[in-house]
Each structure stands twice: as structure tokens, then as C-alpha cells.
Design an enzyme around this catalytic site. Structure first.
Site, short mmCIF file in Angstrom:
data_model
loop_
_atom_site.label_atom_id
_atom_site.label_comp_id
_atom_site.label_asym_id
_atom_site.label_seq_id
_atom_site.Cartn_x
_atom_site.Cartn_y
_atom_site.Cartn_z
N TRP A 177 11.97 25.40 -17.71
CA TRP A 177 13.04 24.66 -17.40
C TRP A 177 14.03 25.46 -16.75
O TRP A 177 14.72 25.16 -15.79
CB TRP A 177 13.81 23.99 -18.86
CG TRP A 177 12.78 22.97 -19.36
CD1 TRP A 177 12.25 22.95 -20.49
CD2 TRP A 177 12.02 21.76 -18.70
NE1 TRP A 177 11.46 21.97 -20.81
CE2 TRP A 177 11.23 21.12 -19.52
CE3 TRP A 177 12.27 21.14 -17.37
CZ2 TRP A 177 10.55 19.93 -19.37
CZ3 TRP A 177 11.76 20.11 -17.01
CH2 TRP A 177 10.66 19.39 -18.09
N ASP A 195 22.01 24.20 -20.56
CA ASP A 195 21.05 23.01 -20.74
C ASP A 195 20.82 23.03 -22.10
O ASP A 195 19.87 23.77 -22.70
CB ASP A 195 19.77 23.54 -19.64
CG ASP A 195 18.93 22.41 -20.06
OD1 ASP A 195 18.93 21.44 -20.84
OD2 ASP A 195 17.52 22.35 -19.35
N LYS A 242 15.59 13.94 -25.93
CA LYS A 242 15.01 14.66 -27.07
C LYS A 242 15.69 14.52 -28.34
O LYS A 242 14.79 14.23 -29.40
CB LYS A 242 15.12 16.21 -26.68
CG LYS A 242 14.84 16.48 -25.38
CD LYS A 242 13.27 16.67 -25.00
CE LYS A 242 12.60 16.44 -23.56
NZ LYS A 242 13.17 17.73 -22.77
#
Ligand SMILES: *Cc1c(COP(=O)(O)O)cnc(C)c1O
Length: 357
Positions: free
Chosen positions: A99, A166, A190
Site C-alpha cells: 500500500w 493511511d 476493514k
């Protein structure tokens, strides 16, 4: 619906959150309309937005000089929106995996990117520490939990420049000091909601640093000024997010969920460390509480497909590791009950008895 859901994302939500979503789909607030077919510009939906805002603030102790916005497009949209808004000269990124790399790639469209620390030398199995942060960066970007590799920062970073994090996969899973961050963002799928909405918590003064002439939808100013209502926000996932925040508050908030998350992770990591058939894949001090990665130990590698099949027979879903890492990944998000971890641990123990050399 009684599977042990270890999916990495979209992932498990609390039963009561899903029940309330079902009810609202059938009849939203006694309006005679489905949540799926209401206008976002109604009093009832305003109330959903307002409650989400106040619960988010209360649960994370978000000060008044931060704004919370919701947008479609996922965390990946922020990979380019953030540099579009805030990268004027140079930004720093810590590279801790897939990511982070994606965020770095997008930032390069907008200016100079300095990777100031990376754990790529050891296949992203640790969190870099003690690195110097140049004072001339527009911001420093970090990925607080690495969903694929299973590493996590256990402390907020002290930085002379604004930190942008993030937190897609560990938002609201542990206490954080929001004031250490200029911006926190993530996809909500999530820990908070179904797919379709991303959230951002932005310190207001950061908006003053926007120099680029941006298309309206790309500017964070638009979404802050219009309270995420410039265009149609993702109504359904925002409703579910609000329900997740309610649920989290009802069980005791972040301190309680942190206690539970630590307890669940300890159960599983202890078994990984004890069981001769398995081994963990990352540095112990950087182990994620959310995404727990492990592989078959040396000499037992061939048993991986069989163990996966064995877990399926015991109603365990989603423990196959990401294709880049292999092995297994048990995602233990907020809503995952301890009982599910106990079932997985029992599977590992029974499998050991079947196959121990
Ligand atoms: C899942 C994930 C993303 C991607 O989120 P999308 O909403 O699918 O764009 C980004 N960062 C992290 C840490 C993630 O876990």
C-alpha cells in the site's frame, strides 16, 4: 451465518451492525422508505452524518480543529488526492509494503518524493525506526498498519513535518493521539463498513497549504466546506459506519476494543510461537494486532494446502495468505469475536497432533 470470518477486507462487521443495516434497508427510521432509496439531502440522513461525526470525535478524541470527511473511491483515491492537494515541493514516504508503494507511485505524478525509510530489504517484515525526517518536507506519509505483510506501528510518530497516515486497516483498533497527525485516512471496509466509502480526518490548517488549482472534486476544501455533501455521498456505507461507531461505543470504546484486540492477537501469536508446525513471518515487536501472518515451519511446508482445507472444514473463512506473502493471514479486526480465534488456535493444535514428526 456462523462462519469464523478472518477476511482481510471487506471484512467482518458486528452482528448487531448488520442487523440494524438490514432493518434500515427494509424501513429507514420508520419512513416507509428503504435506506437504499432515500435522498441524501434529508433531515434523517443529516442526522446519520451528524451522529457519525460526533461518535468518531468522541471515540478517537478528535479535536475541533480537525474535520472529518467521507468520499467514495476508497483509500486508493487518497493516494493521488493527498499529493494533489499537499505536495508542493517534496513529500516524504515510509515504504512498508504494497500500500505504501502504491501511495508513492501516485505521489510521483505531483512532485518530488523522497522515500525516507523502507523495510523492503527484508521483504517488509519490520517497521523502520529511528529514521531522520527532513524538515523541508511538505508532509510525511506512513501506512500505520500493513494489511498484507502484517506489521504495525505501535507508537505514533513524532515528526517536525505534518504526518499523514493511511489507517485503513487499524483505524479505531487502538488508542492514538490524533494531534500527532495532520491527516488520517482510510478505506472503511476493514474495520467500519462495507466497501464504498473512505474517511479522512484533516487538520484544518492543512487546507491552507493547497496551492494547486484543482478540479472541484479533487480538492479537499470542497468536501470539507460542503460537509461531504458536494455530491452524493455513499449513503449506505456511511450509515453502516455510523452503526459500527455506535457498536464500538456500546462495548466500551477504543480502550475496550484495544484490550480485546490485544487479547485475541496474543492468543494467536502465542500459538504460532509455541506450535512446531507454524512460524510467524515478521519481527515480533512490529507484529500487527489486526493482520496476523504465519507460514508452515521448516520441514512442514508441504502441509500448507492441507491446513487450509482443514480450517475450511472447521468453518474458518479467509485465512489464506496474500499471494505475495503466501502461507496464512488471519485478519482479526474489531468485530471478530475471541471465540473465532479460539477455534483457529484449536485447529492448529489438532493439526499438530495429526502431523507432528
Ligand atoms: C485495503 C487497503 C487500501 C486500499 O483501500 P481501497 O479502499 O481498496 O482503495 C489502502 N491501504 C491499506 C493499508 C489497506 O489495507
Amino acid at each position: 451465518m456462523k462462519k469464523h470470518n478472518f477476511n482481510a477486507g471487506p471484512s467482518i462487521l458486528a452482528d448487531e451492525v448488520i442487523d440494524n443495516a438490514v432493518k434500515a434497508i427494509l424501513d429507514f427510521n420508520g419512513s416507509g422508505l428503504s435506506l437504499l432509496s432515500i435522498s441524501h439531502r434529508t433531515k434523517d440522513f443529516d442526522a446519520v452524518m451528524a451522529e457519525a461525526d460526533s461518535l468518531f470525535r468522541e471515540l478517537l478524541h478528535i479535536p475541533d480543529n480537525y474535520k472529518i470527511i467521507y468520499m467514495g473511491g476508497g483509500a486508493s483515491t487518497f493516494f493521488y488526492n493527498i499529493p494533489a492537494n499537499f505536495l508542493n515541493k517534496k513529500a516524504g514516504y515510509v515504504n512498508t509494503g504494497v500500500w505504501s508503494k502504491k501511495a508513492i507511485k501516485e505521489a510521483k505524478h505531483f512532485g518530488e518524493v523522497e522515500v525516507i525509510a523502507t523495510s523492503e530489504d527484508k521483504d517488509f517484515t519490520y517497521i523502520p525506526k529511528g529514521f531522520e525526517i527532513p524538515a523541508d518536507l511538505d508532509y510525511l506519509h506512513v501506512t500505520s498498519n500493513n494489511t498484507i505483510y502484517g506489521t504495525e506501528y505501535h507508537e505514533d510518530i513524532d515528526s517536525p513535518v505534518p504526518v499523514i497516515a493511511d489507517m485503513s486497516s487499524n483505524i479505531l483498533s487502538r488508542p492514538i493521539d490524533v494531534t500527532k497527525y495532520a491527516m488520517i485516512y482510510g478505506g472503511a471496509q476493514k474495520n467500519l463498513a462495507p466497501a464504498g466509502v473512505a474517511f479522512a480526518i484533516i487538520r484544518e490548517d492543512l487546507l491552507d497549504k493547497i496551492e494547486r488549482d484543482l478540479p472541484t472534486m479533487m480538492s479537499f476544501r470542497t468536501h470539507v466546506e460542503k460537509d461531504s455533501m458536494f455530491n452524493t455521498p455513499p449513503v449506505f456505507p456511511i450509515f453502516v459506519l455510523k452503526e459500527s461507531l455506535r457498536w464500538l461505543k456500546s462495548i466500551g470504546g477504543v480502550p475496550e476494543i484495544y484490550r480485546r484486540n490485544q487479547e485475541k492477537a496474543a492468543l494467536l501469536y502465542d500459538e504460532i510461537d509455541r506450535n512446531p508446525l507454524f512460524r510467524g513471518t515478521v519481527a515480533k515487536e512490529d507484529r500487527s494486532l489486526m493482520n496476523i501472518c504465519f507460514v508452515m515451519a521448516d520441514g512442514y511446508e508441504d502441509l500448507a494446502p492441507e491446513f487450509l482445507e482443514y480450517t475450511k472444514q472447521h468453518d474458518i473463512v479467509g485465512v489464506k495468505g496474500h499471494r505475495l506473502v503466501g502461507g496464512f493471514r488471519a485478519s482479526c479486526y474489531n468485530a471478530l469475536p475471541k471465540e473465532s480465534v479460539e477455534v483457529l488456535v484449536k485447529c492448529m493444535q489438532d493439526f499438530e497432533q495429526l502431523h507432528k514428526k
